[in-house]
Structure formats: structure tokens, C-alpha cells
Design a protein around this motif. Structure first.
Motif, PDB file in Angstrom:
ATOM      1  N   PRO A 121       0.801  -1.224   0.000  1.00 50.69           N
ATOM      2  CA  PRO A 121       0.000   0.000   0.000  1.00 50.69           C
ATOM      3  C   PRO A 121       0.837   1.279   0.000  1.00 50.69           C
ATOM      4  O   PRO A 121       0.521   2.224  -0.717  1.00 50.69           O
ATOM      5  CB  PRO A 121      -0.842  -0.116   1.274  1.00 50.69           C
ATOM      6  CG  PRO A 121      -0.965  -1.581   1.509  1.00 50.69           C
ATOM      7  CD  PRO A 121       0.356  -2.146   1.056  1.00 50.69           C
ATOM      8  N   GLY A 122       1.898   1.326   0.789  1.00 46.47           N
ATOM      9  CA  GLY A 122       2.710   2.532   0.864  1.00 46.47           C
ATOM     10  C   GLY A 122       3.376   2.874  -0.451  1.00 46.47           C
ATOM     11  O   GLY A 122       3.383   4.036  -0.877  1.00 46.47           O
ATOM     12  N   THR A 123       3.938   1.893  -1.119  1.00 41.30           N
ATOM     13  CA  THR A 123       4.584   2.124  -2.415  1.00 41.30           C
ATOM     14  C   THR A 123       3.556   2.564  -3.444  1.00 41.30           C
ATOM     15  O   THR A 123       3.785   3.506  -4.214  1.00 41.30           O
ATOM     16  CB  THR A 123       5.309   0.849  -2.887  1.00 41.30           C
ATOM     17  OG1 THR A 123       6.254   0.450  -1.889  1.00 41.30           O
ATOM     18  CG2 THR A 123       6.022   1.072  -4.211  1.00 41.30           C
ATOM     19  N   THR A 124       2.405   1.897  -3.457  1.00 43.95           N
ATOM     20  CA  THR A 124       1.347   2.239  -4.403  1.00 43.95           C
ATOM     21  C   THR A 124       0.820   3.648  -4.132  1.00 43.95           C
ATOM     22  O   THR A 124       0.643   4.443  -5.060  1.00 43.95           O
ATOM     23  CB  THR A 124       0.215   1.195  -4.337  1.00 43.95           C
ATOM     24  OG1 THR A 124       0.774  -0.107  -4.601  1.00 43.95           O
ATOM     25  CG2 THR A 124      -0.876   1.488  -5.348  1.00 43.95           C
ATOM     26  N   LEU A 125       0.604   3.960  -2.869  1.00 41.06           N
ATOM     27  CA  LEU A 125       0.155   5.298  -2.500  1.00 41.06           C
ATOM     28  C   LEU A 125       1.176   6.353  -2.934  1.00 41.06           C
ATOM     29  O   LEU A 125       0.805   7.402  -3.481  1.00 41.06           O
ATOM     30  CB  LEU A 125      -0.070   5.390  -0.990  1.00 41.06           C
ATOM     31  CG  LEU A 125      -0.442   6.778  -0.474  1.00 41.06           C
ATOM     32  CD1 LEU A 125      -1.822   7.186  -0.974  1.00 41.06           C
ATOM     33  CD2 LEU A 125      -0.368   6.818   1.040  1.00 41.06           C
ATOM     34  N   ASP A 126       2.443   6.075  -2.716  1.00 41.43           N
ATOM     35  CA  ASP A 126       3.481   7.026  -3.095  1.00 41.43           C
ATOM     36  C   ASP A 126       3.495   7.254  -4.607  1.00 41.43           C
ATOM     37  O   ASP A 126       3.624   8.389  -5.067  1.00 41.43           O
ATOM     38  CB  ASP A 126       4.850   6.574  -2.601  1.00 41.43           C
ATOM     39  CG  ASP A 126       5.001   6.686  -1.089  1.00 41.43           C
ATOM     40  OD1 ASP A 126       4.135   7.309  -0.439  1.00 41.43           O
ATOM     41  OD2 ASP A 126       5.989   6.139  -0.561  1.00 41.43           O
ATOM     42  N   MET A 127       3.322   6.187  -5.392  1.00 38.21           N
ATOM     43  CA  MET A 127       3.288   6.345  -6.847  1.00 38.21           C
ATOM     44  C   MET A 127       2.066   7.161  -7.259  1.00 38.21           C
ATOM     45  O   MET A 127       2.152   8.071  -8.081  1.00 38.21           O
ATOM     46  CB  MET A 127       3.282   4.985  -7.551  1.00 38.21           C
ATOM     47  CG  MET A 127       3.130   5.088  -9.073  1.00 38.21           C
ATOM     48  SD  MET A 127       4.397   6.076  -9.902  1.00 38.21           S
ATOM     49  CE  MET A 127       5.775   4.940  -9.858  1.00 38.21           C
ATOM     50  N   MET A 128       0.917   6.841  -6.675  1.00 39.76           N
ATOM     51  CA  MET A 128      -0.309   7.570  -7.021  1.00 39.76           C
ATOM     52  C   MET A 128      -0.186   9.052  -6.651  1.00 39.76           C
ATOM     53  O   MET A 128      -0.632   9.920  -7.396  1.00 39.76           O
ATOM     54  CB  MET A 128      -1.509   6.931  -6.323  1.00 39.76           C
ATOM     55  CG  MET A 128      -1.788   5.523  -6.802  1.00 39.76           C
ATOM     56  SD  MET A 128      -3.080   4.758  -5.835  1.00 39.76           S
ATOM     57  CE  MET A 128      -4.307   4.574  -7.103  1.00 39.76           C
ATOM     58  N   GLN A 148      12.022   7.172  -6.978  1.00 43.17           N
ATOM     59  CA  GLN A 148      12.657   6.386  -5.916  1.00 43.17           C
ATOM     60  C   GLN A 148      13.107   7.269  -4.753  1.00 43.17           C
ATOM     61  O   GLN A 148      12.977   6.895  -3.596  1.00 43.17           O
ATOM     62  CB  GLN A 148      13.827   5.567  -6.466  1.00 43.17           C
ATOM     63  CG  GLN A 148      13.375   4.423  -7.366  1.00 43.17           C
ATOM     64  CD  GLN A 148      12.520   3.404  -6.643  1.00 43.17           C
ATOM     65  OE1 GLN A 148      12.630   3.196  -5.445  1.00 43.17           O
ATOM     66  NE2 GLN A 148      11.636   2.742  -7.383  1.00 43.17           N
ATOM     67  N   ARG A 149      13.637   8.444  -5.051  1.00 39.25           N
ATOM     68  CA  ARG A 149      14.038   9.371  -3.979  1.00 39.25           C
ATOM     69  C   ARG A 149      12.802   9.899  -3.240  1.00 39.25           C
ATOM     70  O   ARG A 149      12.807  10.038  -2.024  1.00 39.25           O
ATOM     71  CB  ARG A 149      14.863  10.518  -4.554  1.00 39.25           C
ATOM     72  CG  ARG A 149      16.273  10.088  -4.919  1.00 39.25           C
ATOM     73  CD  ARG A 149      17.091  11.251  -5.483  1.00 39.25           C
ATOM     74  NE  ARG A 149      18.456  10.875  -5.726  1.00 39.25           N
ATOM     75  CZ  ARG A 149      18.879  10.269  -6.835  1.00 39.25           C
ATOM     76  NH1 ARG A 149      18.039  10.001  -7.801  1.00 39.25           N
ATOM     77  NH2 ARG A 149      20.150   9.950  -6.984  1.00 39.25           N
ATOM     78  N   TYR A 150      11.745  10.193  -4.001  1.00 36.01           N
ATOM     79  CA  TYR A 150      10.497  10.642  -3.386  1.00 36.01           C
ATOM     80  C   TYR A 150       9.957   9.553  -2.454  1.00 36.01           C
ATOM     81  O   TYR A 150       9.577   9.822  -1.312  1.00 36.01           O
ATOM     82  CB  TYR A 150       9.466  10.978  -4.475  1.00 36.01           C
ATOM     83  CG  TYR A 150       8.086  11.207  -3.939  1.00 36.01           C
ATOM     84  CD1 TYR A 150       7.741  12.422  -3.343  1.00 36.01           C
ATOM     85  CD2 TYR A 150       7.116  10.216  -4.026  1.00 36.01           C
ATOM     86  CE1 TYR A 150       6.467  12.636  -2.835  1.00 36.01           C
ATOM     87  CE2 TYR A 150       5.839  10.423  -3.532  1.00 36.01           C
ATOM     88  CZ  TYR A 150       5.525  11.633  -2.934  1.00 36.01           C
ATOM     89  OH  TYR A 150       4.263  11.831  -2.434  1.00 36.01           O
ATOM     90  N   HIS A 151       9.936   8.332  -2.946  1.00 34.76           N
ATOM     91  CA  HIS A 151       9.424   7.196  -2.165  1.00 34.76           C
ATOM     92  C   HIS A 151      10.252   7.009  -0.888  1.00 34.76           C
ATOM     93  O   HIS A 151       9.698   6.820   0.201  1.00 34.76           O
ATOM     94  CB  HIS A 151       9.450   5.942  -3.037  1.00 34.76           C
ATOM     95  CG  HIS A 151       8.944   4.698  -2.395  1.00 34.76           C
ATOM     96  ND1 HIS A 151       7.787   4.644  -1.642  1.00 34.76           N
ATOM     97  CD2 HIS A 151       9.437   3.434  -2.396  1.00 34.76           C
ATOM     98  CE1 HIS A 151       7.593   3.412  -1.213  1.00 34.76           C
ATOM     99  NE2 HIS A 151       8.587   2.657  -1.654  1.00 34.76           N
ATOM    100  N   ALA A 152      11.571   7.089  -1.001  1.00 29.90           N
ATOM    101  CA  ALA A 152      12.443   6.961   0.179  1.00 29.90           C
ATOM    102  C   ALA A 152      12.150   8.065   1.187  1.00 29.90           C
ATOM    103  O   ALA A 152      12.104   7.821   2.405  1.00 29.90           O
ATOM    104  CB  ALA A 152      13.907   6.995  -0.239  1.00 29.90           C
ATOM    105  N   ARG A 153      11.928   9.284   0.701  1.00 35.96           N
ATOM    106  CA  ARG A 153      11.601  10.393   1.596  1.00 35.96           C
ATOM    107  C   ARG A 153      10.258  10.146   2.294  1.00 35.96           C
ATOM    108  O   ARG A 153      10.114  10.413   3.489  1.00 35.96           O
ATOM    109  CB  ARG A 153      11.572  11.711   0.810  1.00 35.96           C
ATOM    110  CG  ARG A 153      11.271  12.921   1.689  1.00 35.96           C
ATOM    111  CD  ARG A 153      11.502  14.227   0.961  1.00 35.96           C
ATOM    112  NE  ARG A 153      10.689  14.428  -0.220  1.00 35.96           N
ATOM    113  CZ  ARG A 153       9.439  14.903  -0.207  1.00 35.96           C
ATOM    114  NH1 ARG A 153       8.863  15.219   0.935  1.00 35.96           N
ATOM    115  NH2 ARG A 153       8.785  15.074  -1.336  1.00 35.96           N
ATOM    116  N   GLY A 207      10.151   3.220   8.276  1.00 37.44           N
ATOM    117  CA  GLY A 207      11.076   2.380   7.535  1.00 37.44           C
ATOM    118  C   GLY A 207      10.387   1.278   6.776  1.00 37.44           C
ATOM    119  O   GLY A 207      10.996   0.303   6.359  1.00 37.44           O
ATOM    120  N   ASP A 208       9.080   1.419   6.575  1.00 39.86           N
ATOM    121  CA  ASP A 208       8.267   0.370   5.986  1.00 39.86           C
ATOM    122  C   ASP A 208       7.581   0.900   4.737  1.00 39.86           C
ATOM    123  O   ASP A 208       7.160   2.057   4.698  1.00 39.86           O
ATOM    124  CB  ASP A 208       7.221  -0.087   7.019  1.00 39.86           C
ATOM    125  CG  ASP A 208       6.563  -1.402   6.661  1.00 39.86           C
ATOM    126  OD1 ASP A 208       6.559  -1.764   5.476  1.00 39.86           O
ATOM    127  OD2 ASP A 208       6.042  -2.048   7.572  1.00 39.86           O
TER     128      ASP A 208
END
Length: 192
Positions: A152-159, A176-181, A189-190
Motif C-alpha cells: 500500500p505505501g509504495t502504491t500510494l506514493d506512486m499515485m 525512488q528518492r520521493y518514495h524513500a523520503r 522504515g516500511d
């Protein structure tokens, strides 16, 4: 024995609550998917009239990763809100025979379109831009293509990254930098 039966019934109801209806084509059919004629130019125009972004969701029958997304990622309240409020999701069957009209005006079957778009994995999410170029196919003008199942977190970040049009200027922060931030800001950390 009664306690065991109560636990089994509770788990059964919980599983049923996350179960998503399946269509005759073997694909999941959540309420937030748009049932359209799959004319992507018309779908894009309708999405714009609602102030939303066209999102193509390519899936296939028997896809365990699609099942995971429908049971664990899409129901996440943050992701679900984006699907309902920001996006206009249209499902495309990787092996389907339904006729569609691509954004460039070409009429072809779903499976011909997904071959044209070079889709190899399901699920694949194809995010379209706010303005279409009617000389280009959907994938050739996509602002992002997300192949595979993600948390969910990765998908939310992309959306969110697409919604905020961060793809327009990646000089300082690509996805990828946005997602890490975002992971750091959630302080967990998840990726969930």
C-alpha cells in the motif's frame, strides 16, 4: 468448542469482507473500477470532466499478484481514497478479446493493445497524463508505468507522485528518492 467455532466464524467473516467479487472473465471487480466501453479517448474525457486522471489497470485471470493487490493494497484506506477521488481506473484484460480504442484512435482487442503496449507483468498500472496526444498510444504517453504488485505505501506514493505531477521535474527527486523520503517521513522504515 464454542470459542473455536466463534474464532473460525470471525475469521471467515473477516476474509469475506476483504473478498472482491470476480467477473466472468476471472478478474476482480471492485466497486471503484469504471465499467466503460474502453474507448480510451472517451474515458480520458470523462475522467477530465470529473477532475480525475485516467488509470489503466492491466490484469489477467489467475494472477496471484493481482489478487494480492485487490485483497491487501487497494483496500488500504489511503489507496482506496486515491482510487475513488483522484483516479478513473479502467481494467484491461491482458488476454482479453474485448475491443478497445487506444488513445491514438487505433481499434484493437485488449490482448492486442497490451502487446502493443509491451505489458509483460500483471498487474500493471498505466498512468495517463492530464492532456492526451491523440497521435500516441497509451503507453507511449504514460507519465508512469508501474508493473507488478506493491505494498500500500509504495502504491500510494506512486499515485501521489503522479497526482502531484512530480514526474515533470525529476532534477532533484525522481520517484525512488520521493518514495524513500515518504518512508522516512512516515518514520516507520516500511513500504506499507
Amino acid at each position: 468448542m464454542r470459542r473455536l467455532l466463534a474464532v473460525i466464524l470471525t475469521l471467515g467473516f473477516a476474509a469475506a469482507a476483504h473478498a472482491v467479487e470476480m467477473g466472468d472473465d476471472g478478474l476482480h471487480k471492485p466497486e471503484w473500477l469504471r465499467d466503460t466501453f474502453k474507448d480510451l479517448q472517451e474515458d480520458h474525457a470523462e475522467a477530465r470532466s470529473e477532475g480525475k486522471r485516467l488509470l489503466l489497470l492491466v490484469e489477467q485471470r489467475g494472477c496471484l499478484y493481482c489478487k494480492d493487490m485487490h485483497e491487501n493494497t487497494f483496500p488500504d484506506p489511503r489507496v482506496l481514497a486515491m482510487l475513488e477521488e483522484t483516479y478513473f481506473p479502467v481494467q484491461i484484460n491482458l488476454h482479453g478479446d474485448i475491443e478497445i480504442v487506444d488513445t491514438d484512435g487505433e481499434t484493437l482487442t485488449e490482448k492486442e493493445a497490451t502487446r502493443k503496449w509491451r505489458v509483460l507483468f500483471t498487474p500493471t498500472m498505466i498512468f495517463l497524463p492530464p492532456d492526451l496526444d491523440d497521435s500516441m498510444s497509451a503507453v507511449d504517453q504514460a507519465v508512469s508505468v508501474m508493473p507488478g504488485a506493491f505494498s500500500p505505501g509504495t502504491t500510494l506514493d506512486m499515485m501521489t507522485w503522479v497526482k502531484e505531477e512530480r514526474y515533470l521535474d525529476q532534477s532533484e527527486e525522481d520517484f525512488q528518492r520521493y518514495h524513500a523520503r515518504m518512508i522516512k517521513e512516515r518514520n516507520d522504515g516500511d513500504t506499507r
